[in-house]
Design an enzyme around this catalytic site. Sequence first.
Site, short mmCIF file in Angstrom:
data_model
loop_
_atom_site.label_atom_id
_atom_site.label_comp_id
_atom_site.label_asym_id
_atom_site.label_seq_id
_atom_site.Cartn_x
_atom_site.Cartn_y
_atom_site.Cartn_z
N CYS A 1 0.84 -1.20 0.00
CA CYS A 1 0.00 0.00 0.00
C CYS A 1 0.88 1.26 0.00
O CYS A 1 1.99 1.25 0.53
CB CYS A 1 -0.91 0.00 1.23
SG CYS A 1 -2.07 1.41 1.25
N ASP B 1 0.41 3.77 1.73
CA ASP B 1 0.36 4.37 3.07
C ASP B 1 1.77 4.68 3.59
O ASP B 1 2.64 3.81 3.59
CB ASP B 1 -0.34 3.38 4.02
CG ASP B 1 -0.75 4.03 5.32
OD1 ASP B 1 0.13 4.61 6.00
OD2 ASP B 1 -1.93 3.95 5.69
N ARG C 1 2.89 4.89 6.36
CA ARG C 1 3.30 4.15 7.57
C ARG C 1 3.81 2.75 7.25
O ARG C 1 4.14 1.99 8.16
CB ARG C 1 2.12 4.08 8.55
CG ARG C 1 1.67 5.45 9.03
CD ARG C 1 0.29 5.39 9.67
NE ARG C 1 -0.74 5.00 8.73
CZ ARG C 1 -2.03 4.86 9.04
NH1 ARG C 1 -2.42 5.07 10.28
NH2 ARG C 1 -2.91 4.52 8.12
N HIS D 1 -2.05 -4.09 4.99
CA HIS D 1 -1.87 -3.65 6.37
C HIS D 1 -3.23 -3.42 7.01
O HIS D 1 -4.19 -3.04 6.33
CB HIS D 1 -1.01 -2.39 6.46
CG HIS D 1 -1.63 -1.16 5.88
ND1 HIS D 1 -2.26 -0.21 6.65
CD2 HIS D 1 -1.77 -0.75 4.59
CE1 HIS D 1 -2.71 0.75 5.87
NE2 HIS D 1 -2.44 0.45 4.61
N CYS E 1 -6.26 -0.18 6.85
CA CYS E 1 -5.99 0.48 5.57
C CYS E 1 -7.14 1.43 5.21
O CYS E 1 -8.30 1.02 5.15
CB CYS E 1 -5.81 -0.57 4.48
SG CYS E 1 -5.45 0.13 2.86
CO CO Z 1 -3.45 1.19 3.01
#
Ligand code: CO
Length: 209
Positions: free
Chosen positions: A42, A44, A46, A98, A101
């Site tokens: 992803c 993301d 993080r 993750h 999400c």
């Molecule tokens: Co995500």
Amino acid sequence: MPKLQHLLDNNKKWAEKIKSSDPDFFNKLAKQQNPEYLWIGCSDSRVPANEIVGLMPGEIFVHRNIANIVVHTDLNCLSVIQYAVEVLRVKHIIVCGHYGCGGIRAALDNQDHGIIDNWLRHIKDVHRLYKTQIDALETMKEKTDLLCELNVVEQMANVCQTTMVQNAWKNNQELTIHGWIYGIENGIMKDLNVRISGQVGENGLPSSS
Ligand code: CO
């Protein structure tokens, strides 16, 4: 216009630190990359691929998009898989989702998010496949987390069905697809214990272990 000088300073320090432990590091890397892994994860912020599995530059080839989706007509993702499998000859493809999400959560609510809703359609398709199982859960967190896991499994299947992966297995190339999910809350990676490797069976599907 701000120049983001602190990031450029960070970069200098980072490069110096690496060179101090291995003066030839960047020279070696400039000549070739030889990663064993392709990461599909992803976007993301993080979930930074290299960092969370402790790999250096050159060790992992990375593709990231919102909610780690592998779409059969996405030339971007398909090109990454082709290069990784046929040129770099990676031995492992890791599909990493993750928990928590935002893309998955957005696919579960019925709100208007703009253009991204067209991308989230692919996750809504996964939801439809497992609707009974997901909708039986009580909280939005539980539903999101289960869909995060199931999405990884479905995207692994999409990886397996690409012509590049099918051809690699037909040619007996060593290549295993792994499904992992990362916990933003504790930094821990969980192996979903779905690994797919090797030969395409008579039914056109790969054998799994
Ligand atoms: Co995500």
